[in-house]
Write an enzyme that holds these catalytic residues in place. Structure first.
Site, PDB file in Angstrom:
ATOM      1  CG  HIS A 235      -1.010   6.670  -2.681  1.00 10.58           C
ATOM      2  ND1 HIS A 235      -1.435   6.147  -3.879  1.00 10.58           N
ATOM      3  CD2 HIS A 235      -0.920   8.018  -2.871  1.00 10.58           C
ATOM      4  CE1 HIS A 235      -1.599   7.121  -4.767  1.00 10.58           C
ATOM      5  NE2 HIS A 235      -1.285   8.271  -4.179  1.00 10.58           N
ATOM      6  CG  HIS A 275      -6.923   3.054  -3.543  1.00  4.63           C
ATOM      7  ND1 HIS A 275      -6.636   2.098  -4.505  1.00  4.63           N
ATOM      8  CD2 HIS A 275      -5.939   3.987  -3.623  1.00  4.63           C
ATOM      9  CE1 HIS A 275      -5.522   2.429  -5.134  1.00  4.63           C
ATOM     10  NE2 HIS A 275      -5.087   3.576  -4.622  1.00  4.63           N
ATOM     11  CG  ASP A 279      -8.190  -1.279  -3.810  1.00  6.78           C
ATOM     12  OD1 ASP A 279      -8.235  -2.477  -4.137  1.00  6.78           O
ATOM     13  OD2 ASP A 279      -8.907  -0.396  -4.321  1.00  6.78           O
TER      14      ASP A 279
END
Length: 338
Positions: A235, A275, A279
């Site tokens: 993302h 996450h 990350d």
């Protein structure tokens, strides 16, 4: 009575009889300490310790002094020395306090990194390791603990935020495809392919455990509560790639909007435990790195085949290059048949 001959006109040299004696080819003398030696002679350092010490001091001074005609500013700019306007030997020959002040003045950011290096070395070597039976310690989870409890009590709000996050992922994808198919600029698409390939390799190589407090949703991307790689965040990486491409095209307002939405997206991913902090951080770095790799790839391909990625290259070439029509060959009748 013999007359003395004058030298030829234009000759300023004296006659051969008054010429200077030939130069001696004997090796010159050199002074070492209190001894005078020839160039071929051997000097033992133990014969004169004081002379050897003086010789070493003179050698160090000769190395520290810049050569004749040396321009400090040009040399420092071409070689990029630590302090502008100073050569390496002159730089180290100065007082230590002055050197430190000049380095702090001209290079504050590397000095701050050096201080942080020492700080985190002390933190790392004195930190208690997390036991195997305990969950991973994440500083982002600590900062978003209250927001996590707020979303855990309101599942409907968590679902709405997940749906909005999925829409934002669709915006990233739509922009990258628009740049590729409509504007014929493939750099963002190539960067995204690089990034998701690296994410798949690293995510499979190190499969981190899903946090116990994870707040999932069926409308969150990937839709359907399917499994996904935690390391690293696709993302965030995709949003960074799109934002860099927007700045490259000077779409500043749209880039700032994407950056703000990306920040809110990262905050939500930490609050829902989707996450880890590492990350998200690696996702930002992967976006910058893959965009640079895509640019380098385009430079290499442009040298070998120009406009290889342009779908309109063939049409432009067909329009610009005229078609050479061959003349029709008409056979003439033979004279005997007439």
């Amino acid at each position: 009575m013999t007359s003395r001959k004058s030298p030829p006109r234009g000759c300023k040299n004296p006659p051969e009889s008054a010429a200077s004696p030939p130069e001696s080819h004997e090796p010159p003398l050199r002074t070492v300490g209190s001894k005078k030696l020839k160039e071929d002679d051997h000097y033992d350092a133990g014969d004169d310790g004081l002379g050897t010490l003086k010789m070493m001091v003179m050698m160090i001074r000769a190395l520290a002094a810049p050569p004749k005609g040396f321009h400090h500013k040009a040399f420092s700019q071409s070689a990029r020395h630590p302090v502008p306007g100073k050569s390496p030997m002159v730089w180290w020959s100065r007082p230590l306090g002055q050197v430190i002040l000049e380095v702090l003045r001209f290079h504050p950011i590397p000095c701050a990194f050096a201080v942080s290096l020492l700080f985190f070395m002390g933190v790392e070597y004195s930190l208690l390791m997390v036991s195997p039976s305990s969950p991973p310690y994440d500083l982002g989870f600590v900062f978003t603990h209250s927001l996590h409890l707020f979303l855990a009590r309101r599942p409907s709000l968590n679902t709405i935020l997940a749906a909005l996050n999925t829409v934002f992922v669709g915006m990233q994808t739509a922009y990258i495809l628009w740049a590729l198919l409509v504007e014929c600029r493939p750099r963002a698409a190539i960067a995204a392919l690089f990034m998701f390939t690296c994410r798949g390799i690293l995510g499979y190589a190190t499969q981190l455990p899903l946090p116990k407090e994870f707040l999932g949703s069926g409308v969150d991307f990937p839709v359907g509560n399917v499994s996904f790689f935690l390391f690293f965040s696709g993302h965030v990486g995709g949003s960074v790639i799109a934002s860099i491409d927007m700045r490259r095209m000077q779409r500043w307002e749209l880039a700032w909007i994407f950056d703000a939405l990306n920040f809110l997206q990262g905050l939500r991913l930490l609050a829902t435990r989707g996450h880890y902090t590492i990350d998200l951080a690696v996702g930002v770095g992967a976006g910058f790195l893959c965009d640079a790799l895509a640019g380098r790839y385009q430079e290499i391909k442009s040298t070998s085949s120009k406009d290889a990625w342009s779908p309109t290259a063939t049409l432009q070439q067909q329009q610009l290059v005229p078609v050479v029509q061959q003349p029709l060959l008409v056979s003439k009748p033979h004279p005997s048949t007439l």
